[in-house]
Scaffold this active site. Sequence first.
Site, short mmCIF file in Angstrom:
data_model
loop_
_atom_site.label_atom_id
_atom_site.label_comp_id
_atom_site.label_asym_id
_atom_site.label_seq_id
_atom_site.Cartn_x
_atom_site.Cartn_y
_atom_site.Cartn_z
N GLY A 96 0.79 -1.23 0.00
CA GLY A 96 0.00 0.00 0.00
C GLY A 96 0.82 1.27 0.00
N GLU B 244 3.80 -6.73 6.58
CA GLU B 244 3.59 -8.12 6.97
C GLU B 244 4.85 -8.84 7.43
OE1 GLU B 244 0.19 -9.79 4.12
OE2 GLU B 244 1.22 -8.03 3.39
MO1 MOS Z 1 -2.48 -8.83 3.49
S1 MOS Z 1 -2.84 -10.69 4.33
O1 MOS Z 1 -1.63 -9.25 2.04
O2 MOS Z 1 -4.07 -8.34 3.02
#
Ligand code: MOS
Length: 694
Positions: free
Chosen positions: A504, A657
């Site tokens: 993002g 992540e």
């Molecule tokens: Mo994240 S699990 O790539 O939306």
Amino acid sequence: MTAVGRATTRLDGPAKVRGAAPYAYEHDVEARAYLHAITSTVARGTVVTMDTAEAEAVDGVLTVLNAWTAPSLADTSDGEFTILQAPEVAFRGQIVGAVAAETPEAARHAASLVHVEYDEETHDTGFHVEHPAGIRPAQVNGGNDTETGEGDVDAAFAAGPAFVVDEFYSTPEEHNNPLEPHCVVAHWEPDDEVLTLYDSTQSAAGVADALAPVLGLDAGRIHVISPYVGGGFGSKGAPHAHNVLAALAAWRLPGRSIVLAVTRQQMFEFVGYRSPTVSHLRLGADADGRLVALVHDATVQTATVKEFAEQAAVPSRTMYAARNRRTSHRLVPLDVPIPFWMRAPGEAPGMFALEVAMDELAERTGIDPIELRVRNEPDVDPQSGKPWSSRRLVDCLRDGADWFGWAGRDPAPATRVEGRYLVGTGVASATYPHMYNTGSSASVRLLADDRYAVCTSAADIGTGALTALTLVAADALGVPPERIDMQIGDSALPAASVAGGSSGTVSWSSAIVAAAREFRVRHGDEPEIGATVTASTPENPALESVAAHSFGAHFAQVRVDRDTGEIRVSRMRSVFSVGRVVNPVTVRSQFLGGMTFGLSMALQEESIRDHRFGHVVTHDLASYHFPVNADIEDLDARWLDETDDAASPLGIRGAGEIGIVGSAAAVANAVWHATGVRVRQLPVHADDLLAALP
Ligand code: MOS
């Protein structure tokens, strides 16, 4: 000083704390009606009859939808979105009906009075690695190849490497469970044929695009509004069946605002989850611990109605050097809900397997786990053969070792006793691929009050993206952040890619920088009020010739109660390499959150499916365990000071992540070091250790 890099608390924090930030359920909409979903109580079969008379008699009930009464969908090719079009049931928890009423209580009560009779068929929800229904999917999540290989692994193992690890590692079904359950408010305006959805999503534009063919509407006629989102963890990365259900009810009740709040228990039925995974790891190493062969064969499950293949073997393609390599995925379709993205899909379970296997190799070779990893550092990406944009895994390991106090660790397990506890430490590597989505755009407009409106349909799902983008826009326009009016979370704004894959901030900020530069070129430093420019994320040719990934190293210390087997994580320290950090405050939160996910994955999270009936029995936050504050004792994260110029115009790589990748392995490796018990099946339970405790 630039705004980017400055520690900045969340700009939307005060509004959230005061309750002034509207989440999907809370928008001030007119003529609310409440929808309650009815889900199947059999795992496979056909709805024969649905007696709705009693429900319809409940005071305030507006309509009951089912396969016989619901409006038709334009496109039924997607097995997840195709609901109430036919009486067949493909998994337990599939939406088979719904009640709309004037109050949520009436809707829910009436739903309980709908009597559904099924013609039940034998179902199979039992995932296991040898399942005969297993197939080779055409590709796996992320567009990755199902299989890869190089060299000859069979010959390498036949030659008898000095050390071999050949083990199965498994992770259970897990459910995302963001704090805010999925919710959508749908309003159909028949005069202008616009469907408005107040949604809780990781991608406003993505919801409109995905639903458009299903509903037979142009995406431009679906207006998705989602300024605030209470977490997604992947499960809000795409719409699910409930979005379609709300749209069907909105068509049936034009002019009403249909409020569909998914219940916590329904969160275990139809909004996605992490597939269970089994990874068969085979490592062969020479006498110095250098890998000569690496095999990662992963098996995962999917639904019969739609395919989703968790790419669990993918990280093993790039992590370590080995002349002979093979990875593969096998997919077992079962009578289960459709799995989807959850917190680093692929990398999180795959790196649990690989990083525990590497710890086992360290144990067998007698080489320190950090040194073993250093010896297996690849000069170039083993998968693509390309040079790294930046690979500083060793720096993360070394810096983390210093910070954590790794030196002097006794390599033998079960040697450190402190009172009633056995104490151990573990390490694991982390990696996450750099994703740069060019499908984003942003606009810049000068407002009357000398501030700039900067707009993109990006989503802030609690990560701090809004704040990060504000800092980026301020620098790009050469003004202080106070003069930026950052607007996100609305599909009417310039389209932005999903808040997923840790892509993002990287992708959206690149569009903002492009728009700001173009704005200055066209309008100079003294623009007219109302001057506007829209631009897209530029192509990044530098990325074509390199392999770009984020890296990290996790260190965990655990203590295990010698009498009860209770496992406590006393301390975690992690060091990351993610390129340039936009906002140290929120990036640190992302890392700590990811490490908490890892601790949770290691010791707590587990969805237990009762295969007799096909449903998850741990379907609430009392029985689906995850850490509370008392479980988190001492976590800290830091990062290398760097910029990755090839990765993106601002030198940013993904940071969202990577905190969960490898962290479960560090904990499990520490449990082994504390107790001498190697647990290869998550979560690690006290029961796994009890028999071996002194
Ligand atoms: Mo994240 S699990 O790539 O939306």
